[in-house]
Design a protein around this motif. Structure first.
Motif, PDB file in Angstrom:
ATOM      1  N   SER A 185      -5.760  12.423  -2.221  1.00 28.79           N
ATOM      2  CA  SER A 185      -7.109  11.837  -2.217  1.00 28.79           C
ATOM      3  C   SER A 185      -7.656  11.709  -0.802  1.00 28.79           C
ATOM      4  O   SER A 185      -6.917  11.470   0.153  1.00 28.79           O
ATOM      5  CB  SER A 185      -7.084  10.455  -2.880  1.00 28.79           C
ATOM      6  OG  SER A 185      -6.812  10.600  -4.252  1.00 28.79           O
ATOM      7  N   ASP A 186      -8.968  11.847  -0.692  1.00 25.42           N
ATOM      8  CA  ASP A 186      -9.652  11.729   0.604  1.00 25.42           C
ATOM      9  C   ASP A 186     -10.153  10.318   0.849  1.00 25.42           C
ATOM     10  O   ASP A 186     -10.215   9.857   1.983  1.00 25.42           O
ATOM     11  CB  ASP A 186     -10.846  12.696   0.641  1.00 25.42           C
ATOM     12  CG  ASP A 186     -10.360  14.120   0.546  1.00 25.42           C
ATOM     13  OD1 ASP A 186     -10.164  14.601  -0.590  1.00 25.42           O
ATOM     14  OD2 ASP A 186     -10.135  14.737   1.607  1.00 25.42           O
ATOM     15  N   LEU A 187     -10.543   9.650  -0.223  1.00 26.21           N
ATOM     16  CA  LEU A 187     -11.009   8.261  -0.133  1.00 26.21           C
ATOM     17  C   LEU A 187     -10.208   7.465  -1.147  1.00 26.21           C
ATOM     18  O   LEU A 187     -10.161   7.849  -2.330  1.00 26.21           O
ATOM     19  CB  LEU A 187     -12.474   8.179  -0.551  1.00 26.21           C
ATOM     20  CG  LEU A 187     -13.570   8.121   0.485  1.00 26.21           C
ATOM     21  CD1 LEU A 187     -14.908   7.899  -0.213  1.00 26.21           C
ATOM     22  CD2 LEU A 187     -13.318   7.030   1.513  1.00 26.21           C
ATOM     23  N   LEU A 188      -9.608   6.363  -0.692  1.00 28.05           N
ATOM     24  CA  LEU A 188      -8.758   5.587  -1.603  1.00 28.05           C
ATOM     25  C   LEU A 188      -9.249   4.142  -1.635  1.00 28.05           C
ATOM     26  O   LEU A 188      -9.347   3.492  -0.587  1.00 28.05           O
ATOM     27  CB  LEU A 188      -7.298   5.632  -1.147  1.00 28.05           C
ATOM     28  CG  LEU A 188      -6.657   7.029  -1.095  1.00 28.05           C
ATOM     29  CD1 LEU A 188      -6.763   7.634   0.293  1.00 28.05           C
ATOM     30  CD2 LEU A 188      -5.191   6.967  -1.503  1.00 28.05           C
ATOM     31  N   PHE A 189      -9.559   3.666  -2.828  1.00 32.61           N
ATOM     32  CA  PHE A 189     -10.068   2.307  -2.998  1.00 32.61           C
ATOM     33  C   PHE A 189      -8.981   1.439  -3.633  1.00 32.61           C
ATOM     34  O   PHE A 189      -8.449   1.783  -4.692  1.00 32.61           O
ATOM     35  CB  PHE A 189     -11.311   2.312  -3.878  1.00 32.61           C
ATOM     36  CG  PHE A 189     -12.485   2.968  -3.207  1.00 32.61           C
ATOM     37  CD1 PHE A 189     -13.079   2.369  -2.103  1.00 32.61           C
ATOM     38  CD2 PHE A 189     -12.977   4.181  -3.653  1.00 32.61           C
ATOM     39  CE1 PHE A 189     -14.159   2.963  -1.463  1.00 32.61           C
ATOM     40  CE2 PHE A 189     -14.058   4.785  -3.019  1.00 32.61           C
ATOM     41  CZ  PHE A 189     -14.646   4.180  -1.919  1.00 32.61           C
ATOM     42  N   THR A 190      -8.684   0.298  -2.983  1.00 31.42           N
ATOM     43  CA  THR A 190      -7.587  -0.545  -3.468  1.00 31.42           C
ATOM     44  C   THR A 190      -8.092  -1.868  -4.039  1.00 31.42           C
ATOM     45  O   THR A 190      -9.163  -2.356  -3.667  1.00 31.42           O
ATOM     46  CB  THR A 190      -6.584  -0.837  -2.325  1.00 31.42           C
ATOM     47  OG1 THR A 190      -7.280  -1.486  -1.272  1.00 31.42           O
ATOM     48  CG2 THR A 190      -5.932   0.424  -1.817  1.00 31.42           C
ATOM     49  N   THR A 191      -7.259  -2.424  -4.925  1.00 30.41           N
ATOM     50  CA  THR A 191      -7.617  -3.658  -5.626  1.00 30.41           C
ATOM     51  C   THR A 191      -6.925  -4.878  -5.034  1.00 30.41           C
ATOM     52  O   THR A 191      -7.341  -6.008  -5.283  1.00 30.41           O
ATOM     53  CB  THR A 191      -7.164  -3.581  -7.092  1.00 30.41           C
ATOM     54  OG1 THR A 191      -5.775  -3.219  -7.099  1.00 30.41           O
ATOM     55  CG2 THR A 191      -7.956  -2.557  -7.868  1.00 30.41           C
TER      56      THR A 191
END
Ligand code: UD1
Length: 378
Positions: free
Chosen positions: A142-148
């Motif tokens: 992945s190029d952009l990773l969004f975390t919780t």
């Protein structure tokens, strides 16, 4: 910019709803196309969620259906490639950890199309879980990773992922929960429709909600039998409501385990819609589950959760929230349930950024990323 958003299975549907809404409401010119792989297709597993959460009908449905992991993943890949050739999106956005997630991410990366992963970096460190393999591999490409949650950043850093790609934005699943909390279906209505009067009386005093579908629990007949027997015993203390996932229903039937949960203190239901399950969770005295998302939802609701797994990829739910990870040993489950019934269970607090605004943050970051990485397309 054109973002191709991919969904496939039930937990993806709750996560895409706020993202589609945030894209529509944003001032940025982001054009979203919605693609459903068809991994989940039944009305109860798919349509109920699209309708209740006002998710636009998918622009594209690959219609893959069920199969072994290999068949399902390969079929999604085969059918996804021509879509990319045709649409040429700026980026492909995938969610969570289901087979559709890795299948579409892998096709995109091979074609040089950037991948955006929402709910990145969660790790159970149990490679026996198909979802763990899907998570690790999707994050790598992945190029952009969004975390919780914050723990995800450490997991990704340890796997050598450039931290500049990682953005802690909060939890889109909780965006959906907060947005719909007032619309949750009151369980009393559901029970009135289903149960006889004596059942209604006992359920009005409180119930525990049960969900179970992990292959490690339901595909192994020994584990399944032991769990159903444990549920049978718990139902003598407190009535249970048990919406049964298709995988679990099949295994109960194949093994002839129906009698283990035949009781007027256990209401068996087909898979429920989002608003029905939200109502059932909200009013439950406690929840027993092997789901990932429900560990988070109960933490947001402050309802005690007993996780029927040896590990969790969502440690914040146990560290800060109302979750206790007990595994499947009957004595451990009974001890945890007894403790909750006696003390009310952990009080917990709602984790950082689980505030209903995760999708808006995601859209902001995508817009800035696109401005930097694409030739003035935004
Ligand atoms: C999938 C996800 C899991 C997620 C779960 C939520 C993977 C690897 N697993 O598991 O992470 O927690 O969804 O539900 O992607 N079936 C139906 N109707 C449907 C879909 C499936 O009856 O609409 C039955 C089929 O017999 C199928 C079985 O359920 O073989 C399993 O479906 P599948 O998508 O392979 O995995 P899940 O167990 O649902």
């Amino acid at each position: 910019i054109k973002v191709l958003c991919v969904v496939g299975a039930r937990p993806n549907f709750m996560k895409i709803a706020p993202i589609m809404r945030a894209i529509q409401n944003a001032s940025h010119r982001i054009e979203a196309t919605l693609l459903h792989t068809g991994q989940h297709y039944d009305a109860a597993m798919k349509t109920a969620f699209f309708d209740q959460l006002h998710i636009p009908e998918p622009d594209i449905d690959l219609g893959v259906g069920s199969g072994s992991h290999t068949v399902q993943t390969a079929e999604i890949m085969l059918r996804f490639e021509p879509v990319l050739d045709d649409l040429k999106p700026t980026a492909v956005l995938v969610l969570g950890d289901v087979n559709s997630t890795i299948a579409c991410a892998l096709v995109a990366v091979k074609k040089g199309i950037p991948v955006i992963h929402v709910e990145a970096g969660l790790r159970s460190y149990d490679r026996g879980m198909p979802e763990e393999v899907n998570r690790v591999l999707t994050d790598q490409i992945s190029d952009l990773l969004f975390t919780t949650e914050r723990s995800a950043e450490g997991n990704l850093a340890r796997e050598g992922i450039d931290t500049s790609r990682v953005h802690f934005v909060g939890n889109v699943m909780i965006d959906t929960l907060l947005y719909n909390l007032d619309r949750a279906v009151n369980p009393a209505e559901m029970i009135a429709d289903l149960a006889c009067t004596t059942q209604q009386a006992s359920f009005q005093k409180g119930y525990a909600l049960v969900t179970m579908h992990r292959p490690s629990n339901v595909d192994n007949p020994g584990n399944l039998k032991s769990l159903l027997q444990t549920l049978g015993k718990i139902s003598t203390q407190m009535p249970l409501i048990f919406p049964i996932h298709p995988r679990t229903a099949q295994r109960i039937k194949e093994n002839g385990f129906e009698s283990l949960i035949e009781s007027n203190r256990i209401i068996q239901l087909p898979p429920q819609g989002y608003l029905e399950l939200l109502g059932l969770m909200k009013q439950a005295k406690l929840v027993l589950t092997d789901s990932g998302g429900i560990q988070e939802e109960t933490t947001a609701l402050g309802v005690p959760c007993v996780t029927l797994r040896e590990n969790t990829e969502r440690p914040i739910t146990a560290d800060e929230g109302t979750n206790t990870v007990v595994g499947i040993d009957p004595q451990a489950i009974h001890a945890c349930v007894d403790n909750i019934l006696q003390t009310g269970g952990k009080s917990g607090r709602v984790p950082e950024y689980w505030d209903g605004k995760a999708a808006e943050r995601i859209v902001e970051v995508i817009a800035s990323w696109a401005a930097e990485n694409t030739s003035g397309a935004i």
